[in-house]
Design a protein around this motif. Structure first.
Motif, PDB file in Angstrom:
ATOM      1  N   ASP A 126      31.971   2.939 -30.059  1.00 48.35           N
ATOM      2  CA  ASP A 126      32.702   4.206 -29.974  1.00 48.35           C
ATOM      3  C   ASP A 126      31.757   5.399 -30.085  1.00 48.35           C
ATOM      4  O   ASP A 126      31.911   6.394 -29.363  1.00 48.35           O
ATOM      5  N   THR A 127      30.768   5.303 -30.972  1.00 45.87           N
ATOM      6  CA  THR A 127      29.793   6.387 -31.138  1.00 45.87           C
ATOM      7  C   THR A 127      28.973   6.566 -29.870  1.00 45.87           C
ATOM      8  O   THR A 127      28.780   7.693 -29.399  1.00 45.87           O
ATOM      9  N   ILE A 128      28.515   5.473 -29.304  1.00 49.18           N
ATOM     10  CA  ILE A 128      27.730   5.536 -28.061  1.00 49.18           C
ATOM     11  C   ILE A 128      28.564   6.151 -26.941  1.00 49.18           C
ATOM     12  O   ILE A 128      28.100   7.037 -26.215  1.00 49.18           O
ATOM     13  N   ALA A 129      29.815   5.713 -26.808  1.00 49.34           N
ATOM     14  CA  ALA A 129      30.689   6.241 -25.756  1.00 49.34           C
ATOM     15  C   ALA A 129      30.947   7.738 -25.960  1.00 49.34           C
ATOM     16  O   ALA A 129      30.948   8.508 -24.991  1.00 49.34           O
ATOM     17  N   ALA A 130      31.145   8.156 -27.213  1.00 50.98           N
ATOM     18  CA  ALA A 130      31.390   9.577 -27.488  1.00 50.98           C
ATOM     19  C   ALA A 130      30.176  10.419 -27.105  1.00 50.98           C
ATOM     20  O   ALA A 130      30.316  11.484 -26.487  1.00 50.98           O
ATOM     21  N   ILE A 131      28.983   9.952 -27.421  1.00 53.67           N
ATOM     22  CA  ILE A 131      27.765  10.693 -27.086  1.00 53.67           C
ATOM     23  C   ILE A 131      27.530  10.708 -25.579  1.00 53.67           C
ATOM     24  O   ILE A 131      27.127  11.732 -25.016  1.00 53.67           O
TER      25      ILE A 131
END
Length: 187
Positions: free
Chosen positions: A19-24
């Motif tokens: 989720d963090t990677i996708a948000a960035i």
């Protein structure tokens, strides 16, 4: 296999990582962080740093209710009283922590389970530079050596590639390995 075993690897939540990677990827500005430290001199070589707030993920962070406090000191041979680790020892601590975290994070992203990980660091400094006794001597570490003891569920070649990747992507290692502008100014 319990629920935690299925959703984490190396102590990291796999879904939160994705989720963090996708948000960035979706909002590149979320990757911009500004960390802060405040320091106050006490006496002699003793001073204290306080770390609490930072900016990241598009906002000021308010999750820390109390500041982390670090006492910098010196051993008696360097005119101190062992009030705390000295700043160059803290640099080794920061380097060890960052390389370790980076290695664990990228191992998890690759599906590699780390079973054991410890590091031993040592660095060489010539005090002629610090004391201004020889302008030809750099006043910092001449070399830092990190010994990694790693047991992981992958072939040695894959582990070696992961270690090199961690070295290249560790923010502290990268900062130490290249010239970084540092601006000192009176405020």
């Amino acid at each position: 296999m319990d629920m935690q075993t299925r959703t984490t690897i190396n102590g990291l939540d796999k879904q939160q990582m994705m989720d963090t990677i996708a948000a960035i990827q979706g909002q590149p500005a979320l990757a911009q962080f500004r960390f802060r430290a405040r320091n106050r001199w006490v006496s002699g070589g003793e001073n204290r740093s306080s770390i609490r707030d930072f900016y990241g993920a598009g906002a000021e962070d308010s999750s820390r209710t109390e500041a982390f406090e670090f006492t910098n000191g010196e051993p008696p041979v360097l005119l101190g009283h062992n009030e705390g680790a000295n700043p160059v020892e803290y640099l080794l601590h920061a380097l060890a922590g960052c390389v370790t975290t980076t290695l664990v994070l990228h191992a998890a992203a690759r599906g590699i389970e780390i079973r054991e990980l410890s590091t031993e660091l040592e660095g060489d400094i010539d005090l002629h530079g610090l004391l201004g006794l020889d302008e030809g001597v750099v006043p910092g570490y001449r070399e830092i050596r990190i010994g990694l003891h790693v047991k992981a569920d992958c072939p040695d070649e894959e582990l070696d590639a992961l270690i090199e990747y961690a070295k290249a992507h560790s923010p502290v290692c990268n900062t130490v390995c290249r010239p970084v502008p540092v601006a000192l100014r009176r405020v």
